[in-house]
Motif scaffolding. Structure first.
Motif, PDB file in Angstrom:
ATOM      1  N   ASP A 149      -2.453   5.548  -5.824  1.00 48.34           N
ATOM      2  CA  ASP A 149      -3.421   6.497  -6.352  1.00 48.34           C
ATOM      3  C   ASP A 149      -2.835   7.893  -6.223  1.00 48.34           C
ATOM      4  O   ASP A 149      -2.369   8.275  -5.157  1.00 48.34           O
ATOM      5  CB  ASP A 149      -4.742   6.393  -5.585  1.00 48.34           C
ATOM      6  CG  ASP A 149      -5.858   7.181  -6.253  1.00 48.34           C
ATOM      7  OD1 ASP A 149      -5.825   7.311  -7.492  1.00 48.34           O
ATOM      8  OD2 ASP A 149      -6.752   7.657  -5.542  1.00 48.34           O
TER       9      ASP A 149
ATOM     10  N   GLY B 150      -0.216   4.289  -0.395  1.00 47.04           N
ATOM     11  CA  GLY B 150      -1.095   5.433  -0.179  1.00 47.04           C
ATOM     12  C   GLY B 150      -0.469   6.604   0.557  1.00 47.04           C
ATOM     13  O   GLY B 150      -0.831   7.748   0.330  1.00 47.04           O
TER      14      GLY B 150
ATOM     15  N   TYR C  81      -4.143  -0.942  -7.871  1.00 45.07           N
ATOM     16  CA  TYR C  81      -5.498  -0.640  -7.422  1.00 45.07           C
ATOM     17  C   TYR C  81      -5.492   0.728  -6.736  1.00 45.07           C
ATOM     18  O   TYR C  81      -4.530   1.083  -6.060  1.00 45.07           O
ATOM     19  CB  TYR C  81      -6.001  -1.706  -6.438  1.00 45.07           C
ATOM     20  CG  TYR C  81      -6.079  -3.060  -7.097  1.00 45.07           C
ATOM     21  CD1 TYR C  81      -7.210  -3.440  -7.816  1.00 45.07           C
ATOM     22  CD2 TYR C  81      -5.008  -3.943  -7.040  1.00 45.07           C
ATOM     23  CE1 TYR C  81      -7.272  -4.668  -8.453  1.00 45.07           C
ATOM     24  CE2 TYR C  81      -5.063  -5.173  -7.683  1.00 45.07           C
ATOM     25  CZ  TYR C  81      -6.197  -5.528  -8.385  1.00 45.07           C
ATOM     26  OH  TYR C  81      -6.252  -6.738  -9.030  1.00 45.07           O
ATOM     27  N   PRO C  82      -6.583   1.498  -6.885  1.00 39.88           N
ATOM     28  CA  PRO C  82      -6.633   2.824  -6.270  1.00 39.88           C
ATOM     29  C   PRO C  82      -6.873   2.784  -4.759  1.00 39.88           C
ATOM     30  O   PRO C  82      -6.548   3.749  -4.066  1.00 39.88           O
ATOM     31  CB  PRO C  82      -7.773   3.528  -6.995  1.00 39.88           C
ATOM     32  CG  PRO C  82      -8.621   2.433  -7.547  1.00 39.88           C
ATOM     33  CD  PRO C  82      -7.710   1.267  -7.788  1.00 39.88           C
ATOM     34  N   THR C  83      -7.446   1.687  -4.236  1.00 39.48           N
ATOM     35  CA  THR C  83      -7.710   1.619  -2.800  1.00 39.48           C
ATOM     36  C   THR C  83      -7.291   0.252  -2.251  1.00 39.48           C
ATOM     37  O   THR C  83      -7.237  -0.745  -2.988  1.00 39.48           O
ATOM     38  CB  THR C  83      -9.200   1.815  -2.470  1.00 39.48           C
ATOM     39  OG1 THR C  83      -9.934   0.690  -2.979  1.00 39.48           O
ATOM     40  CG2 THR C  83      -9.744   3.116  -3.044  1.00 39.48           C
ATOM     41  N   LEU C  84      -7.036   0.213  -0.960  1.00 35.07           N
ATOM     42  CA  LEU C  84      -6.680  -1.040  -0.298  1.00 35.07           C
ATOM     43  C   LEU C  84      -7.846  -2.017  -0.368  1.00 35.07           C
ATOM     44  O   LEU C  84      -7.644  -3.211  -0.607  1.00 35.07           O
ATOM     45  CB  LEU C  84      -6.275  -0.774   1.157  1.00 35.07           C
ATOM     46  CG  LEU C  84      -5.904  -2.005   1.981  1.00 35.07           C
ATOM     47  CD1 LEU C  84      -4.765  -2.792   1.345  1.00 35.07           C
ATOM     48  CD2 LEU C  84      -5.550  -1.598   3.401  1.00 35.07           C
ATOM     49  N   ASP C  85      -9.061  -1.530  -0.174  1.00 31.35           N
ATOM     50  CA  ASP C  85     -10.232  -2.412  -0.244  1.00 31.35           C
ATOM     51  C   ASP C  85     -10.329  -3.112  -1.589  1.00 31.35           C
ATOM     52  O   ASP C  85     -10.619  -4.305  -1.658  1.00 31.35           O
ATOM     53  CB  ASP C  85     -11.525  -1.632   0.025  1.00 31.35           C
ATOM     54  CG  ASP C  85     -11.701  -1.280   1.499  1.00 31.35           C
ATOM     55  OD1 ASP C  85     -11.025  -1.907   2.343  1.00 31.35           O
ATOM     56  OD2 ASP C  85     -12.511  -0.395   1.790  1.00 31.35           O
ATOM     57  N   GLU C  86     -10.084  -2.372  -2.679  1.00 32.92           N
ATOM     58  CA  GLU C  86     -10.139  -2.972  -4.017  1.00 32.92           C
ATOM     59  C   GLU C  86      -9.040  -4.015  -4.201  1.00 32.92           C
ATOM     60  O   GLU C  86      -9.283  -5.078  -4.787  1.00 32.92           O
ATOM     61  CB  GLU C  86     -10.039  -1.890  -5.090  1.00 32.92           C
ATOM     62  CG  GLU C  86     -11.306  -1.045  -5.191  1.00 32.92           C
ATOM     63  CD  GLU C  86     -11.190   0.023  -6.257  1.00 32.92           C
ATOM     64  OE1 GLU C  86     -11.091  -0.334  -7.454  1.00 32.92           O
ATOM     65  OE2 GLU C  86     -11.201   1.210  -5.903  1.00 32.92           O
TER      66      GLU C  86
ATOM     67  N   ASP D  68       0.848  -1.192   0.000  1.00 35.75           N
ATOM     68  CA  ASP D  68       0.000   0.000   0.000  1.00 35.75           C
ATOM     69  C   ASP D  68       0.883   1.242   0.000  1.00 35.75           C
ATOM     70  O   ASP D  68       1.509   1.577   1.004  1.00 35.75           O
ATOM     71  CB  ASP D  68      -0.914  -0.025   1.231  1.00 35.75           C
ATOM     72  CG  ASP D  68      -1.904   1.125   1.248  1.00 35.75           C
ATOM     73  OD1 ASP D  68      -1.777   2.054   0.421  1.00 35.75           O
ATOM     74  OD2 ASP D  68      -2.799   1.105   2.106  1.00 35.75           O
TER      75      ASP D  68
ATOM     76  N   VAL E 246      -1.233  -0.829  -4.110  1.00 34.82           N
ATOM     77  CA  VAL E 246      -2.211   0.247  -3.989  1.00 34.82           C
ATOM     78  C   VAL E 246      -1.477   1.544  -4.289  1.00 34.82           C
ATOM     79  O   VAL E 246      -0.511   1.888  -3.601  1.00 34.82           O
ATOM     80  CB  VAL E 246      -2.836   0.302  -2.571  1.00 34.82           C
ATOM     81  CG1 VAL E 246      -3.772   1.501  -2.458  1.00 34.82           C
ATOM     82  CG2 VAL E 246      -3.560  -0.992  -2.264  1.00 34.82           C
TER      83      VAL E 246
ATOM     84  N   SER F  21       0.781   6.488  -8.487  1.00 34.97           N
ATOM     85  CA  SER F  21       0.078   5.885  -9.620  1.00 34.97           C
ATOM     86  C   SER F  21       0.589   6.416 -10.956  1.00 34.97           C
ATOM     87  O   SER F  21       0.853   5.647 -11.885  1.00 34.97           O
ATOM     88  CB  SER F  21      -1.428   6.151  -9.505  1.00 34.97           C
ATOM     89  OG  SER F  21      -2.104   5.620 -10.614  1.00 34.97           O
TER      90      SER F  21
END
Length: 119
Positions: free
Chosen positions: A87, A56, A107-112, A54, A85, A92
Motif C-alpha cells: 500500500d 508495509g 492487498y492493502p492490509t495484512l488482515d485483508e 508484507d 501486502v 503498491s
C-alpha cells in the motif's frame, strides 16, 4: 571519502494458523532481493497453506524485488496460495505500474490478505 551506508533489508517470518507471513522492511533491490527470495523458499519448506509477503515497511522496491515476487508465485504454483501486502507509493504503485498486480494478488492490509487466503 566516506562509504555509503549498506542497504538494509530485513525479513521476519511468523505463522498465523496455516499461513506464513513474511514481514519485510527496508530496501528491496538487487543487493537485498536474494534475502527475500531465500525467506520465501524457507517459508515454503514448512508446507504452509499460503504465504503472505508484507511489504508495509518497505521504503524502496526495485525491479529485482518485483521479480522475486513473480518468480515466487510461479514457483509455488497451485500448491501454496500467495499474496502480497502493498500500500502506498513505494510498493503498491510500482507493482501496479508494471502490471504485477495482474500476476500476484495484492492487498492493502495484512488482515485483508489473511482473510483472502483463509477463505
Amino acid at each position: 571519502m566516506t562509504q555509503p551506508n549498506p542497504v538494509s533489508c530485513s525479513v521476519e517470518e511468523r505463522r498465523t494458523d496455516e499461513i506464513s507471513v513474511l514481514a519485510v522492511s527496508g530496501t528491496v533491490d538487487m543487493l537485498t532481493a536474494p534475502k527475500l527470495e531465500e525467506a520465501i523458499r524457507a517459508a515454503a519448506k514448512s508446507s504452509p497453506a499460503g504465504i503472505v509477503v508484507d511489504l508495509g515497511a518497505v521504503e524502496f522496491l526495485a525491479s529485482a524485488g518485483m521479480g522475486v515476487l513473480v518468480a515466487a508465485k510461479q514457483d509455488l504454483g497451485e500448491a501454496v496460495r500467495f499474496a502480497v501486502v502493498a500500500d502506498g507509493p513505494a510498493t503498491s504503485r510500482p507493482l501496479k505500474l508494471v502490471g504485477i498486480d495482474e500476476v500476484v494478488d495484492l492487498y492493502p492490509t495484512l488482515d485483508e490478505a489473511l482473510t483472502a487466503l483463509t477463505t
